[in-house]
Design a protein around this motif. Structure first.
Motif, PDB file in Angstrom:
ATOM      1  N   SER A  16     -94.362 -57.436 -43.012  1.00 19.15           N
ATOM      2  CA  SER A  16     -94.959 -58.042 -41.797  1.00 19.15           C
ATOM      3  C   SER A  16     -95.802 -57.015 -40.846  1.00 19.15           C
ATOM      4  O   SER A  16     -95.216 -56.112 -40.902  1.00 19.15           O
ATOM      5  N   VAL A  17     -96.488 -57.738 -40.318  1.00 19.27           N
ATOM      6  CA  VAL A  17     -97.220 -57.193 -39.263  1.00 19.27           C
ATOM      7  C   VAL A  17     -97.025 -57.767 -37.776  1.00 19.27           C
ATOM      8  O   VAL A  17     -97.247 -59.130 -37.762  1.00 19.27           O
ATOM      9  N   ARG A  18     -97.063 -56.833 -36.845  1.00 17.11           N
ATOM     10  CA  ARG A  18     -96.938 -57.291 -35.449  1.00 17.11           C
ATOM     11  C   ARG A  18     -98.160 -56.811 -34.882  1.00 17.11           C
ATOM     12  O   ARG A  18     -98.714 -55.563 -34.949  1.00 17.11           O
ATOM     13  N   TYR A  19     -98.508 -57.405 -33.654  1.00 15.26           N
ATOM     14  CA  TYR A  19     -99.848 -57.212 -32.993  1.00 15.26           C
ATOM     15  C   TYR A  19     -99.569 -57.013 -31.450  1.00 15.26           C
ATOM     16  O   TYR A  19     -98.596 -57.648 -30.805  1.00 15.26           O
ATOM     17  N   PHE A  20    -100.102 -56.193 -30.956  1.00 21.69           N
ATOM     18  CA  PHE A  20    -100.105 -55.978 -29.105  1.00 21.69           C
ATOM     19  C   PHE A  20    -101.142 -55.398 -28.878  1.00 21.69           C
ATOM     20  O   PHE A  20    -102.013 -54.627 -29.450  1.00 21.69           O
ATOM     21  N   VAL A  21    -101.450 -55.554 -27.308  1.00 25.91           N
ATOM     22  CA  VAL A  21    -102.876 -54.901 -26.796  1.00 25.91           C
ATOM     23  C   VAL A  21    -102.530 -53.496 -26.381  1.00 25.91           C
ATOM     24  O   VAL A  21    -101.230 -53.124 -25.958  1.00 25.91           O
ATOM     25  N   ASP A  22    -103.121 -52.554 -26.644  1.00 24.41           N
ATOM     26  CA  ASP A  22    -103.251 -51.189 -26.101  1.00 24.41           C
ATOM     27  C   ASP A  22    -103.593 -51.281 -24.781  1.00 24.41           C
ATOM     28  O   ASP A  22    -104.540 -51.268 -24.381  1.00 24.41           O
ATOM     29  N   TRP A  23    -102.639 -51.166 -23.962  1.00 24.68           N
ATOM     30  CA  TRP A  23    -102.696 -51.286 -22.531  1.00 24.68           C
ATOM     31  C   TRP A  23    -103.468 -49.630 -21.978  1.00 24.68           C
ATOM     32  O   TRP A  23    -102.740 -48.899 -22.088  1.00 24.68           O
ATOM     33  N   LYS A  24    -104.507 -49.771 -21.163  1.00 31.48           N
ATOM     34  CA  LYS A  24    -105.131 -48.608 -20.670  1.00 31.48           C
ATOM     35  C   LYS A  24    -105.267 -48.698 -19.376  1.00 31.48           C
ATOM     36  O   LYS A  24    -105.057 -47.789 -18.637  1.00 31.48           O
ATOM     37  N   ASN A  25    -105.808 -49.769 -18.832  1.00 35.84           N
ATOM     38  CA  ASN A  25    -105.975 -50.407 -17.390  1.00 35.84           C
ATOM     39  C   ASN A  25    -105.842 -51.746 -17.208  1.00 35.84           C
ATOM     40  O   ASN A  25    -105.354 -52.305 -18.031  1.00 35.84           O
TER      41      ASN A  25
ATOM     42  N   ASN B 295    -113.839 -54.423 -23.209  1.00 37.90           N
ATOM     43  CA  ASN B 295    -113.788 -53.754 -24.259  1.00 37.90           C
ATOM     44  C   ASN B 295    -112.294 -53.211 -24.494  1.00 37.90           C
ATOM     45  O   ASN B 295    -111.877 -52.439 -23.382  1.00 37.90           O
ATOM     46  N   PHE B 296    -111.597 -53.599 -25.262  1.00 38.31           N
ATOM     47  CA  PHE B 296    -110.032 -53.132 -25.400  1.00 38.31           C
ATOM     48  C   PHE B 296    -109.653 -53.075 -26.875  1.00 38.31           C
ATOM     49  O   PHE B 296    -110.530 -53.405 -27.725  1.00 38.31           O
ATOM     50  N   SER B 297    -108.433 -52.476 -27.095  1.00 36.76           N
ATOM     51  CA  SER B 297    -108.049 -52.131 -28.330  1.00 36.76           C
ATOM     52  C   SER B 297    -106.723 -53.032 -28.642  1.00 36.76           C
ATOM     53  O   SER B 297    -105.899 -53.189 -27.739  1.00 36.76           O
ATOM     54  N   ILE B 298    -106.635 -53.480 -30.091  1.00 38.32           N
ATOM     55  CA  ILE B 298    -105.661 -53.950 -30.590  1.00 38.32           C
ATOM     56  C   ILE B 298    -104.726 -53.317 -31.508  1.00 38.32           C
ATOM     57  O   ILE B 298    -105.582 -52.531 -32.387  1.00 38.32           O
TER      58      ILE B 298
ATOM     59  N   VAL C 224    -108.052 -53.725 -16.653  1.00 41.82           N
ATOM     60  CA  VAL C 224    -108.991 -54.817 -17.310  1.00 41.82           C
ATOM     61  C   VAL C 224    -108.202 -55.378 -18.668  1.00 41.82           C
ATOM     62  O   VAL C 224    -108.478 -56.657 -19.014  1.00 41.82           O
ATOM     63  N   ASP C 225    -107.244 -54.881 -19.246  1.00 37.77           N
ATOM     64  CA  ASP C 225    -106.847 -55.216 -20.533  1.00 37.77           C
ATOM     65  C   ASP C 225    -105.879 -56.469 -20.265  1.00 37.77           C
ATOM     66  O   ASP C 225    -105.574 -56.965 -21.109  1.00 37.77           O
ATOM     67  N   SER C 226    -105.298 -56.480 -18.852  1.00 34.10           N
ATOM     68  CA  SER C 226    -104.574 -57.698 -18.468  1.00 34.10           C
ATOM     69  C   SER C 226    -105.076 -59.057 -18.536  1.00 34.10           C
ATOM     70  O   SER C 226    -104.400 -59.953 -18.278  1.00 34.10           O
ATOM     71  N   TYR C 227    -106.619 -59.059 -18.646  1.00 31.76           N
ATOM     72  CA  TYR C 227    -107.244 -60.463 -18.740  1.00 31.76           C
ATOM     73  C   TYR C 227    -106.980 -61.133 -20.070  1.00 31.76           C
ATOM     74  O   TYR C 227    -107.389 -62.472 -20.108  1.00 31.76           O
ATOM     75  N   PHE C 228    -106.499 -60.398 -21.030  1.00 34.98           N
ATOM     76  CA  PHE C 228    -106.190 -61.344 -22.379  1.00 34.98           C
ATOM     77  C   PHE C 228    -104.834 -60.970 -22.921  1.00 34.98           C
ATOM     78  O   PHE C 228    -104.064 -60.128 -22.476  1.00 34.98           O
ATOM     79  N   THR C 229    -104.225 -61.793 -23.669  1.00 42.08           N
ATOM     80  CA  THR C 229    -103.054 -61.776 -24.367  1.00 42.08           C
ATOM     81  C   THR C 229    -103.100 -61.854 -25.889  1.00 42.08           C
ATOM     82  O   THR C 229    -104.196 -62.532 -26.264  1.00 42.08           O
ATOM     83  N   ILE C 230    -102.100 -61.577 -26.581  1.00 40.43           N
ATOM     84  CA  ILE C 230    -102.392 -61.512 -28.086  1.00 40.43           C
ATOM     85  C   ILE C 230    -100.874 -62.039 -28.639  1.00 40.43           C
ATOM     86  O   ILE C 230     -99.936 -61.731 -28.074  1.00 40.43           O
ATOM     87  N   ASP C 231    -100.929 -62.864 -29.383  1.00 39.83           N
ATOM     88  CA  ASP C 231     -99.739 -63.475 -30.086  1.00 39.83           C
ATOM     89  C   ASP C 231     -99.260 -62.293 -31.177  1.00 39.83           C
ATOM     90  O   ASP C 231    -100.144 -62.002 -32.155  1.00 39.83           O
ATOM     91  N   ALA C 232     -98.142 -61.909 -30.923  1.00 40.20           N
ATOM     92  CA  ALA C 232     -97.529 -60.689 -31.731  1.00 40.20           C
ATOM     93  C   ALA C 232     -97.512 -61.157 -33.451  1.00 40.20           C
ATOM     94  O   ALA C 232     -97.770 -60.152 -33.960  1.00 40.20           O
ATOM     95  N   THR C 233     -97.419 -62.380 -33.615  1.00 40.42           N
ATOM     96  CA  THR C 233     -97.337 -62.743 -35.004  1.00 40.42           C
ATOM     97  C   THR C 233     -98.829 -63.126 -35.760  1.00 40.42           C
ATOM     98  O   THR C 233     -98.985 -62.834 -36.712  1.00 40.42           O
ATOM     99  N   GLU C 234     -99.149 -64.215 -34.998  1.00 40.66           N
ATOM    100  CA  GLU C 234    -100.409 -64.640 -35.556  1.00 40.66           C
ATOM    101  C   GLU C 234    -101.818 -63.758 -35.308  1.00 40.66           C
ATOM    102  O   GLU C 234    -102.887 -63.675 -35.994  1.00 40.66           O
ATOM    103  N   GLY C 235    -101.671 -62.796 -34.039  1.00 46.02           N
ATOM    104  CA  GLY C 235    -102.960 -62.063 -33.884  1.00 46.02           C
ATOM    105  C   GLY C 235    -104.149 -62.985 -33.155  1.00 46.02           C
ATOM    106  O   GLY C 235    -105.347 -62.316 -32.994  1.00 46.02           O
ATOM    107  N   THR C 236    -103.865 -64.092 -32.613  1.00 47.42           N
ATOM    108  CA  THR C 236    -104.607 -64.980 -31.766  1.00 47.42           C
ATOM    109  C   THR C 236    -104.927 -64.312 -30.306  1.00 47.42           C
ATOM    110  O   THR C 236    -103.674 -63.850 -29.897  1.00 47.42           O
ATOM    111  N   ILE C 237    -105.820 -64.086 -29.739  1.00 48.89           N
ATOM    112  CA  ILE C 237    -106.321 -63.587 -28.314  1.00 48.89           C
ATOM    113  C   ILE C 237    -106.758 -64.795 -27.576  1.00 48.89           C
ATOM    114  O   ILE C 237    -107.427 -65.605 -27.868  1.00 48.89           O
ATOM    115  N   ALA C 238    -106.055 -64.991 -26.462  1.00 49.62           N
ATOM    116  CA  ALA C 238    -106.407 -65.889 -25.282  1.00 49.62           C
ATOM    117  C   ALA C 238    -106.477 -65.417 -23.935  1.00 49.62           C
ATOM    118  O   ALA C 238    -106.071 -64.146 -23.809  1.00 49.62           O
ATOM    119  N   THR C 239    -106.993 -66.154 -22.994  1.00 50.80           N
ATOM    120  CA  THR C 239    -107.407 -65.408 -21.699  1.00 50.80           C
ATOM    121  C   THR C 239    -106.196 -65.765 -20.989  1.00 50.80           C
ATOM    122  O   THR C 239    -105.194 -66.761 -21.116  1.00 50.80           O
TER     123      THR C 239
END
Length: 794
Positions: free
Chosen positions: A417-426, A456-459, A428-443
């Protein structure tokens, strides 16, 4: 030896007609027949002479070198015909080695060598012999010169001066190939016997090489000598004199011969199949293995080129040559995937770069081997379905709205199985979240396009079974615009209209600007506000291309009546919801020429005469400035001229002091003084002295009571003094100290008291009353001073 001595004795008997006759035991001596006539005086005759004929003339003796006998070596004998054997003749010897190497018996003339001689050190000696009368010490005949040659014996062996030698010859050379020429030198006499005759031979190095016995040239003696079998050879060369005969002396030298390489061997793989194991995680361009073909040659003849034969799997790999080891380095051209293909097989060909055409008949100079590569399965990180994700969202979207999703999966055999998370750098990356299991991105916060139009951010995706294995992908989110800002007029907000404008004339073209990100094809509309539609001054004409024109509705405008007009313009956009704004334009009335060129828009210009242009105003101002400059210059010149006139006036006391036109007394009147000291009582009281000359004696002026009746002169002097005090161009005070001599022709004579013989108290001024009414004031003034003077004796 007895035979040789007898032969010499016979020659001496036969040729006994000379004055000096050499007797030599060796047959090698050289005899030269040379008739000479010696004139010898004969006793008992006055004028007759006797001719004595010399039988033979000698010129050289021989002596053996390296003589080792116990007695001195006998060389030869000198004898003169005048020697009767009674001891009246003495023989002398001089020249090379006389007395040190050779000696002569003064009585018998026998010559001996007293030490061993070496021909290689000195081959011959030149000496001079003479017969002298014992009694008179006079020579009996002229001095004769002869040579003693050292006869050579074989006492020097041949020597190789350049040895040992180093040579090379290509391998596989034919028989007789030239290798090297050696040379030995014998110090013995080459003109006498065989002592210096050298013969060459090989003592060691056969049967590979041979040598010419006379010239010393070394050549190959066997064909196809292979460097790969034996590379170095050491050959021992002997040089022997006496023509190589028994008893000759010999010398030896060593010759080191190297077989140089030629490309006579093709490269060969030590095995036909090479097996390699490569992890599927190997990077593109990395070296995954090495293979090697063996070439026994050396240097450039052993340089090998590797090539992959086109076939199965060859397009995924590349091979290059390591210049140091001549190995074939196999590199990866494309990534490997165990799940896609587990093994690859291809062939590699090795060939020489430098070929020798002489050995083409040996066969092709290349070899082929098979390479089998097995791909090893590795635990790899998850792989995203796309290399980059791009998404869009409207600004002011509610928090928590899903705007997209990323997908990654584990491609290994045991899928994890795969887990997802946002690569926090600054922040700006806090404007979005990602579901760790499904990989969906929300505001995660409200977005504003006018603040930030793109994010522009990294997952990062990681495996559950091994969280250290991660992969990363970039996500770009574009914020779409919502129509929230009304359009506005682009600058400028102010324009102008000519007083002579005609109805329907376009005075300004306006455009609109919108802070919103206008979609393609958005249109702006322009119109007058309702309150301005009823006014007959200006109107707005919409051109339907996002521009509009401001047009006049009157025939002419007057700045005297109204200088400024305010025109409200309404602009609407075509987005949803529709946004509109009212923009007020300022229209200024200006004066223009007939072509519509604006001449002036200032209020002050209203009061200028009609028809007076700006250029004319500038010309008038320039003329006024020029006139003012002329007036100032004129006033300055007049003032300067007035000052010059005052300086040259006859009534100016200073000029009387400084300049006088009469010839006067010249140098006689040198005791000038300050006139101010004469007429200014204040100066007299201050007891000031002259500062322009150094007086001989200090004379203190006498105290006089002020003259009360000479008010005219005092007022005149005070007036002049005040004028000079305030005049900045007047000369300094000290310069008013020079007075001209008046001369001797005057009836009143000199008025100066400088050269007076008597003092001022002794002078009589009564004669001034006789000069008439013009001098009445002076007569009264000086008459009063005289009567007032307390020092005067009556």
């Amino acid at each position: 030896m007895l035979t040789r001595n007898c032969f010499s004795l016979l020659l001496w008997v036969l040729f006994d007609g000379g004055l000096l006759t050499p007797l030599h035991p060796e047959p090698q001596q050289t005899l030269e027949a040379e008739p000479r006539d010696n004139v010898v005086p004969v006793p008992g005759r006055r004028s007759s002479v006797q001719r004595v004929k010399r039988g033979w003339v000698w010129n050289q003796f021989f002596v053996l070198e390296e003589y080792m006998g116990s007695e001195p070596q006998y060389v030869g004998k000198l004898h003169s015909d005048l020697d009767k054997g009674v001891g009246t003749v003495k023989y002398t010897l001089s020249g090379d080695g006389a007395g040190t190497v050779f000696t002569i018996d003064e009585t018998t003339g026998d010559i001996h060598a007293i030490r061993s001689l070496d021909r290689e050190e000195k081959p011959f000696y030149t000496l001079r012999a003479q017969a002298v009368d014992v009694d008179t010490k006079k020579p009996l005949e002229p001095e004769s010169e002869f040579i003693i040659k050292v006869q050579d014996i074989n006492d020097n062996e041949p020597k190789f001066l350049d040895g040992p030698y180093v040579a090379s010859v290509p391998e596989m050379s034919p028989v007789g190939a030239y290798v090297l020429q050696v040379k030995a030198t014998d110090a013995d006499d080459p003109t006498y016997g065989n002592s210096a005759r050298v013969v060459y031979s090989i003592l060691q190095g056969q049967p590979y090489f041979s040598i010419d016995p006379k010239t010393g040239v070394i050549r190959t003696a066997l064909p196809n000598m292979d460097r790969e079998v034996k590379e170095q050879y050491q050959v021992l060369i002997q040089a022997k004199d006496m023509g190589g005969q028994l008893g000759g002396l010999a010398g030896t030298t060593t010759v080191n011969i190297t077989l140089t390489d030629v490309n006579d061997n093709p490269p060969r793989f030590p095995k036909s199949i090479f097996h390699l194991k490569v992890p599927e995680s190997s990077h593109v361009g990395s070296a995954i293995g090495r293979i090697r073909a063996v070439d026994p040659d050396f240097g450039k003849n052993a340089e090998i080129e590797y090539n992959i034969v086109p076939g199965d799997g060859g397009n995924l790999f590349d091979i290059t040559t390591d210049e140091n080891t001549q190995e074939g380095v196999i590199k990866l051209k494309k990534p490997l995937d165990f799940e896609t293909k587990k093994a690859y097989t291809f062939k590699v060909e090795a060939s020489n770069l430098h070929l020798d055409h002489r050995f083409h008949s040996v066969g092709p100079f290349k070899d082929t081997a098979t390479v089998k590569i097995n791909v090893l399965d590795m635990d790899e990180p998850p792989v995203f379905s796309k290399p980059m994700y791009t998404m869009e969202v409207y600004e002011d979207t509610p928090v928590g709205t899903i705007i997209g999703a990323v997908t990654a999966q584990d491609l290994d055999a045991g899928s994890s199985s795969v887990r997802y998370f946002v690569d926090w750098k600054n922040d700006v990356d806090s404007y979005f979240t990602i579901d760790a299991t499904e990989g969906t991105i929300a505001t995660n916060e409200l977005l504003d396009r006018e603040s930030t139009a793109q994010y522009n951010f990294s997952i990062i995706a990681s495996k559950v079974s091994n969280p250290l294995l991660t992969s990363k992908v970039n996500v770009i989110i574009n914020v779409l615009d919502v129509n929230e800002f009304p359009p506005e007029i682009s600058v400028p907000y102010e324009t102008s209209v000519c007083e002579n404008a005609k109805p329907g004339q376009v005075i300004q073209t306006v455009t609109a600007a919108d802070k919103d990100l206008s979609p393609a094809g958005q249109r702006f509309s322009f119109r007058l506000s309702p309150e301005a539609s009823n006014k007959p001054n200006f109107t707005v004409h919409d051109y339907r291309n996002n521009t509009a024109g401001i047009e006049t509705r009157r025939n002419g405008y007057s700045r005297r009546q109204q200088e400024l007009y305010f025109l409200p313009v309404v602009i609407e956009d075509s987005s949803y919801p529709v946004q509109s704004s009212t923009n007020t334009m300022t229209i200024r009335v200006c004066r223009c020429d007939s072509d519509g060129t604006i001449l002036s828009c200032n209020v002050e210009a209203i009061f200028l005469p009609v028809g007076l242009s700006t250029g004319a105003l500038i010309a008038i101002l320039l003329c006024i400035v020029i006139l003012l400059v002329i007036v100032v210059l004129y006033v300055a010149l007049r003032r300067q001229k007035k000052k010059d006139t005052l300086m040259t006036s006859k009534e100016d006391i200073r000029d009387n002091v400084i300049h006088y036109d009469d010839e006067g007394g010249g140098e006689e009147d040198t005791q000038a003084f300050d006139i101010g000291a004469l007429r200014n009582p204040k100066v007299i009281e201050d007891n000031k002295m002259r500062r322009d000359i150094k007086p001989d004696t200090f004379c203190f002026p006498r105290q006089r009571p002020p003259v009360e009746d000479n008010t005219d002169i005092r007022d005149f002097i005070n007036q002049r003094l005040q004028e000079n005090d305030v005049d900045p161009t007047a000369p300094p005070y000290d310069s008013l100290a020079t007075y001209a001599y008046e001369g001797n022709g005057s009836v009143a004579e000199s008025l100066s008291s400088i050269e007076s013989l008597t003092t001022e108290a002794d002078q009589d001024y009564d004669y001034l009353s006789d000069w008439g009414p013009r001098f009445k004031i002076l007569a009264d003034m000086f008459g009063e001073e005289e009567s007032y003077n307390p020092d005067k004796v009556t």
